[in-house]
Scaffold this motif. Structure first.
Motif, PDB file in Angstrom:
ATOM      1  N   ARG A  46      55.254 -29.682   1.314  1.00 19.54           N
ATOM      2  CA  ARG A  46      55.326 -30.537   0.125  1.00 19.54           C
ATOM      3  C   ARG A  46      54.321 -30.064  -0.917  1.00 19.54           C
ATOM      4  O   ARG A  46      53.494 -29.187  -0.644  1.00 19.54           O
ATOM      5  N   ARG A  81      49.258 -45.131  -7.480  1.00 21.65           N
ATOM      6  CA  ARG A  81      47.945 -45.034  -8.116  1.00 21.65           C
ATOM      7  C   ARG A  81      48.113 -45.142  -9.629  1.00 21.65           C
ATOM      8  O   ARG A  81      49.108 -44.702 -10.183  1.00 21.65           O
ATOM      9  N   TRP A  82      47.111 -45.774 -10.279  1.00 22.27           N
ATOM     10  CA  TRP A  82      47.117 -45.867 -11.738  1.00 22.27           C
ATOM     11  C   TRP A  82      47.347 -44.479 -12.328  1.00 22.27           C
ATOM     12  O   TRP A  82      46.700 -43.506 -11.935  1.00 22.27           O
ATOM     13  N   GLU A 118      43.984 -31.372   1.795  1.00 18.97           N
ATOM     14  CA  GLU A 118      45.244 -31.791   1.188  1.00 18.97           C
ATOM     15  C   GLU A 118      46.134 -30.580   0.917  1.00 18.97           C
ATOM     16  O   GLU A 118      47.349 -30.612   1.158  1.00 18.97           O
ATOM     17  N   LEU A 177      51.433 -27.073   5.160  1.00 18.79           N
ATOM     18  CA  LEU A 177      51.977 -27.205   6.517  1.00 18.79           C
ATOM     19  C   LEU A 177      53.195 -28.112   6.561  1.00 18.79           C
ATOM     20  O   LEU A 177      54.083 -27.942   7.385  1.00 18.79           O
ATOM     21  N   ASN A 178      53.227 -29.093   5.667  1.00 23.19           N
ATOM     22  CA  ASN A 178      54.327 -30.050   5.669  1.00 23.19           C
ATOM     23  C   ASN A 178      55.375 -29.755   4.600  1.00 23.19           C
ATOM     24  O   ASN A 178      56.278 -30.562   4.379  1.00 23.19           O
ATOM     25  N   LEU A 213      39.139 -44.893 -11.728  1.00 21.26           N
ATOM     26  CA  LEU A 213      39.746 -45.343 -10.471  1.00 21.26           C
ATOM     27  C   LEU A 213      38.665 -45.839  -9.513  1.00 21.26           C
ATOM     28  O   LEU A 213      38.858 -46.815  -8.784  1.00 21.26           O
ATOM     29  N   ARG A 236      55.795 -25.249  18.651  1.00 22.71           N
ATOM     30  CA  ARG A 236      56.122 -24.498  17.446  1.00 22.71           C
ATOM     31  C   ARG A 236      55.085 -23.404  17.228  1.00 22.71           C
ATOM     32  O   ARG A 236      53.950 -23.498  17.679  1.00 22.71           O
ATOM     33  N   VAL A 277      48.811 -32.942  -3.662  1.00 20.92           N
ATOM     34  CA  VAL A 277      48.415 -33.965  -4.636  1.00 20.92           C
ATOM     35  C   VAL A 277      47.021 -33.585  -5.136  1.00 20.92           C
ATOM     36  O   VAL A 277      46.002 -33.975  -4.570  1.00 20.92           O
ATOM     37  N   ASN A 280      47.363 -29.233   4.208  1.00 16.47           N
ATOM     38  CA  ASN A 280      48.273 -30.238   4.690  1.00 16.47           C
ATOM     39  C   ASN A 280      49.629 -30.156   3.998  1.00 16.47           C
ATOM     40  O   ASN A 280      50.693 -30.180   4.635  1.00 16.47           O
ATOM     41  N   PRO A 334      43.750 -50.017  -8.347  1.00 15.04           N
ATOM     42  CA  PRO A 334      43.997 -48.623  -8.737  1.00 15.04           C
ATOM     43  C   PRO A 334      44.807 -47.850  -7.699  1.00 15.04           C
ATOM     44  O   PRO A 334      45.550 -46.945  -8.052  1.00 15.04           O
ATOM     45  N   GLU A 389      52.111 -41.115  -4.948  1.00  8.29           N
ATOM     46  CA  GLU A 389      51.579 -39.955  -4.239  1.00  8.29           C
ATOM     47  C   GLU A 389      51.878 -40.096  -2.751  1.00  8.29           C
ATOM     48  O   GLU A 389      51.764 -41.185  -2.194  1.00  8.29           O
ATOM     49  N   ASP A 390      52.234 -38.992  -2.132  1.00  8.48           N
ATOM     50  CA  ASP A 390      52.480 -38.990  -0.692  1.00  8.48           C
ATOM     51  C   ASP A 390      51.338 -38.287   0.016  1.00  8.48           C
ATOM     52  O   ASP A 390      50.820 -37.286  -0.469  1.00  8.48           O
ATOM     53  N   SER A 391      50.946 -38.819   1.134  1.00  3.46           N
ATOM     54  CA  SER A 391      49.992 -38.083   1.953  1.00  3.46           C
ATOM     55  C   SER A 391      50.569 -37.971   3.361  1.00  3.46           C
ATOM     56  O   SER A 391      51.375 -38.795   3.794  1.00  3.46           O
ATOM     57  N   THR A 392      50.165 -36.901   4.046  1.00  4.18           N
ATOM     58  CA  THR A 392      50.647 -36.664   5.401  1.00  4.18           C
ATOM     59  C   THR A 392      49.441 -36.310   6.248  1.00  4.18           C
ATOM     60  O   THR A 392      48.418 -35.891   5.717  1.00  4.18           O
ATOM     61  N   ASP A 393      49.570 -36.471   7.546  1.00  3.93           N
ATOM     62  CA  ASP A 393      48.543 -35.869   8.386  1.00  3.93           C
ATOM     63  C   ASP A 393      48.983 -34.432   8.699  1.00  3.93           C
ATOM     64  O   ASP A 393      50.103 -34.026   8.360  1.00  3.93           O
ATOM     65  N   LEU A 394      48.094 -33.651   9.300  1.00  2.00           N
ATOM     66  CA  LEU A 394      48.391 -32.232   9.467  1.00  2.00           C
ATOM     67  C   LEU A 394      49.649 -32.003  10.297  1.00  2.00           C
ATOM     68  O   LEU A 394      50.401 -31.066  10.061  1.00  2.00           O
ATOM     69  N   SER A 395      49.893 -32.882  11.243  1.00  2.00           N
ATOM     70  CA  SER A 395      51.053 -32.698  12.108  1.00  2.00           C
ATOM     71  C   SER A 395      52.347 -33.137  11.434  1.00  2.00           C
ATOM     72  O   SER A 395      53.430 -32.791  11.882  1.00  2.00           O
ATOM     73  N   GLY A 396      52.225 -33.919  10.363  1.00  2.00           N
ATOM     74  CA  GLY A 396      53.420 -34.464   9.730  1.00  2.00           C
ATOM     75  C   GLY A 396      53.994 -35.648  10.490  1.00  2.00           C
ATOM     76  O   GLY A 396      55.073 -36.133  10.172  1.00  2.00           O
ATOM     77  N   ASP A 397      53.273 -36.140  11.488  1.00  2.00           N
ATOM     78  CA  ASP A 397      53.784 -37.274  12.272  1.00  2.00           C
ATOM     79  C   ASP A 397      53.561 -38.607  11.571  1.00  2.00           C
ATOM     80  O   ASP A 397      54.195 -39.603  11.894  1.00  2.00           O
TER      81      ASP A 397
END
Lengths: 398, 265
Positions: free
Chosen positions: B162, A323-324, B153, B159-160, B177, B8, B165, B156, A99, A308-316
């Motif tokens: 985007r 995903r299904w 999320e 902040l980024n 799922l 920043r 989700v 997040n 999934p 789907e995209d995920s990021t950490d808070l810093s964007g690093d």
């Protein structure tokens, strides 16, 4: 591991043997010893699901399921069979096409970034109890994901292979089970996929009917190899050579299931639906349809996903996941400016016409293998065979 | 120390409370493992549940919890909107009026007379309504309470730069799922999952309970078809009306279905 095409009569394929319960245990042991995670049917949460099994004790001995539109109940069967149940809420696509999958991860690297793709080897999974309809579903997904060629127009055709799926598929060891019982939502016979496995397995078991009758015999399974790997494994198991009466009993069990099919799909559903895209029946079914997407989630061939995209808070650090998804969500048909399929009607019609009709053009087969999950697990019991028949019958009347 | 966050300017975050139980803003404190990272990524400018320090606006992001239930609320949300670049509502109160919106279906003056010794002290609106009904909202996060992973999320994503989700699809997708067996099909347990938005982590079905609809209506819910099935499973009109009239009673689709079943009592 190479899995060969149906190989009945192949010189390297040994004759079938009969395994008892200890033999089945030995099969699971041998697979585990070879480094496989054995996944098979077991009781959980009021259903028979596909989870890891450690020994034959984990199998749902003596349990059967009763299914109908929007209804599934477990109950004790008449005997002590391991595989008298039919298909449950999950299909093997969960293990071949999970999934959620990571496509890649990215890391900020000074002023640029680096991208990594997962390099984990495919898990060694052995699937125990794969029914004919689900073997057919794997063959359908093999075409969709570019593992095997097909007659359709889809550009996949081995040029754009889903490498993750292909690797999991190639690493899997498949123990099929021929059905000795069919449920009220089963219709594999009418779409030509079952109830007997036609190939694509390493081993195939048929539970001999003695175990299903109270006080009549211990569990016994006719085991036949379908690949060199299956033959090699079978040779390591404690079984006795199958006699003519064992083979006859196995055939009779499968024919018994064939006679029990609770439903049937109309013939030529593909052209039927294609010429009835404006049929009033679509509005009737849309009034009942919850557009909840359960049918697509449980379908063993539905393959649609979103990204789907995920990021950490810093964007690093970023991750891209697959995903299904389902053609029943609004976002699924979203393009610039809005979603194409706003109405429940258009979404139900998209699913059913794709499954039974446009799938042929795309991949050269139907997308339906007659497992009946979409009927059972629809919370309101919408029945794909009934919907197709209603449209067919209306033509007869017209 | 990495100079990253020093270099920043950190966005200013404010958390506002209206008519609510505080549970949703508590989700932010509940982030535990991630809380330090959040505090590092944003300047918490106004968040009375966490700190008495109140920094003047304008604010880059305002999280708004609670519904509009008094004339004072209605005026205050306009001032907050004017000082917020991005305004995100969190929870069933802020997005649908909350459980207190049950009063929208009854005589509020009657309640006040019955409950309070001095009704003249009470200054309330006849309805509890969503923030969206009063000011422009940039994003709505559903749930009673919200899911902390979804809250992270949303922050997040902001902040980024985007899109968050936070899929508006059914609870059923979330169950499938996760591999959760459908309680309605396998046990005959009435469940609002097919008309409810995913996001809670399918908490109730995992424990053999039907979904209570805490996350409110999903996109394009077919509540009438579900109500028919709930009837088939043994529920009467009163039970169906009650099921739709809980934390998201005044969300449009749930309100209509609740009304349909109350009328026939």
């Amino acid at each position: 591991m190479e899995r060969t095409a149906p190989t009945t009569g192949h010189p390297t394929i040994p004759d079938p043997v009969v395994l008892d319960r200890d033999g089945l245990d030995a099969l699971i042991d041998a697979l585990r010893g070879d480094g496989y995670t054995v996944i098979g049917p077991r009781l959980r949460d009021g259903a028979i699901v596909l989870d890891p099994v450690e020994s034959a004790d984990d199998l749902p001995w003596g349990w059967i399921d009763e299914q109908d539109g929007g209804r599934y109940r477990l109950m004790p069967g008449d005997g002590n069979a391991a595989f008298a149940h039919t298909v449950g809420p999950q299909s093997w696509k969960r293990h071949l096409y999970p999934p959620r999958q990571t496509l890649w991860t990215g890391r900020r690297d000074g002023r640029g970034f680096t991208v990594d793709t997962p390099t984990d080897p495919a898990p060694r999974q052995a699937f125990l109890g794969v029914r004919a309809c689900d073997l057919a579903a794997m063959a359908v997904q093999d075409r969709v994901f570019g593992v095997t060629p097909h007659d359709g127009r889809s550009a996949g055709q081995e040029r754009f292979t889903d490498t993750g799926y292909a690797a999991r598929r190639a690493a899997a060891f498949i123990v099929a089970v021929n059905c000795g019982r069919a449920g009220r939502t089963c219709f594999c016979d009418s779409v030509g996929t079952g109830p007997k496995a036609a190939g694509g397995y390493d081993l195939a078991l048929t539970e001999l009917p003695g175990a299903e009758l109270p006080g009549r015999g211990a569990p016994a399974f006719l085991a036949a190899a379908g690949s060199a790997a299956g033959a090699a494994l079978l040779a390591r198991l404690p079984g006795r050579p199958a006699g003519a009466e064992d083979r006859a009993a196995a055939e009779a069990a499968v024919e018994g299931a064939r006679a029990q099919m609770g439903r049937a799909m109309v013939s030529d559903a593909g052209p039927l639906l294609a010429r009835n895209l404006e049929h009033p029946r679509w509005a009737e079914v849309a009034a009942r349809c919850l557009n909840c997407a359960n049918c697509t989630m449980v379908c063993p061939t539905c393959f649609c996903t979103t990204v789907e995209d995920s990021t950490d808070l810093s964007g690093d650090h970023v991750e891209r996941w697959r995903r299904w998804d389902s053609c029943f969500t609004v976002d699924f048909s979203y393009i610039h400016g809005g979603a194409i399929r706003q109405s429940g009607l258009s979404r139900y019609r998209q699913w059913m016409t794709h499954k039974l009709s446009s799938w042929w053009e795309q991949f050269g087969t139907s997308g339906c293998t007659g497992c009946g999950r979409c009927i059972t697990w629809c919370p309101v019991g919408i029945d794909i065979t009934e919907e197709a028949r209603a449209i067919k019958d209306s033509e007869g009347r017209g | 120390m990495p100079p990253n966050h020093m270099a920043r300017k950190r966005p200013k975050l404010a958390v506002w409370k209206f008519s609510s139980c505080d549970g949703c803003q508590l989700s932010l404190l509940d982030c535990e493992d991630e809380l330090l990272a959040v505090a590092d990524a944003v300047e918490i400018a106004y968040f009375l549940e966490a700190t008495r320090v109140a920094i003047q606006g304008p604010y880059d992001v305002s999280l708004v919890e609670g519904s509009i239930g008094t004339p004072h609320d209605a005026e205050r949300i306009r001032r907050i909107r004017a000082r917020s670049k991005v305004l995100i509502t969190i929870g069933a109160c802020a997005t649908a009026g909350g459980i207190q919106a049950l009063r929208n279906f009854r005589d509020v003056d009657g309640f006040i007379r019955a409950v309070y010794a001095r009704p003249d002290f009470i200054d309330t609106l006849a309805t509890s309504t969503a923030i969206r009904d009063h000011v422009t909202v940039d994003f709505e996060l559903h749930g009673c309470p919200i899911n902390k992973a979804q809250l992270l999320e949303v922050l997040n994503a902001f902040l980024n730069g985007r899109r968050p989700v936070v899929p508006p699809h059914s609870q059923c997708i979330e169950c499938k799922l996760h591999g959760t067996v459908c309680v309605m099909v396998a046990r005959g347990v009435p469940c609002l999952g097919p008309v409810t938005q995913a996001g809670c982590g399918n908490l109730c079905p995992r424990f053999e309970r039907g979904c209570y609809g805490c996350f409110g209506p999903k996109e394009t819910p077919n509540t009438a078809a579900l109500a028919k099935q709930l009837t088939a499973l043994g529920w009467g009109d009163a039970e169906i009306a009650n099921a739709f009239r809980s934390f998201n009673a005044d969300a449009e689709e749930f309100r209509r279905e609740g009304d349909a079943h109350e009328r026939t009592e």
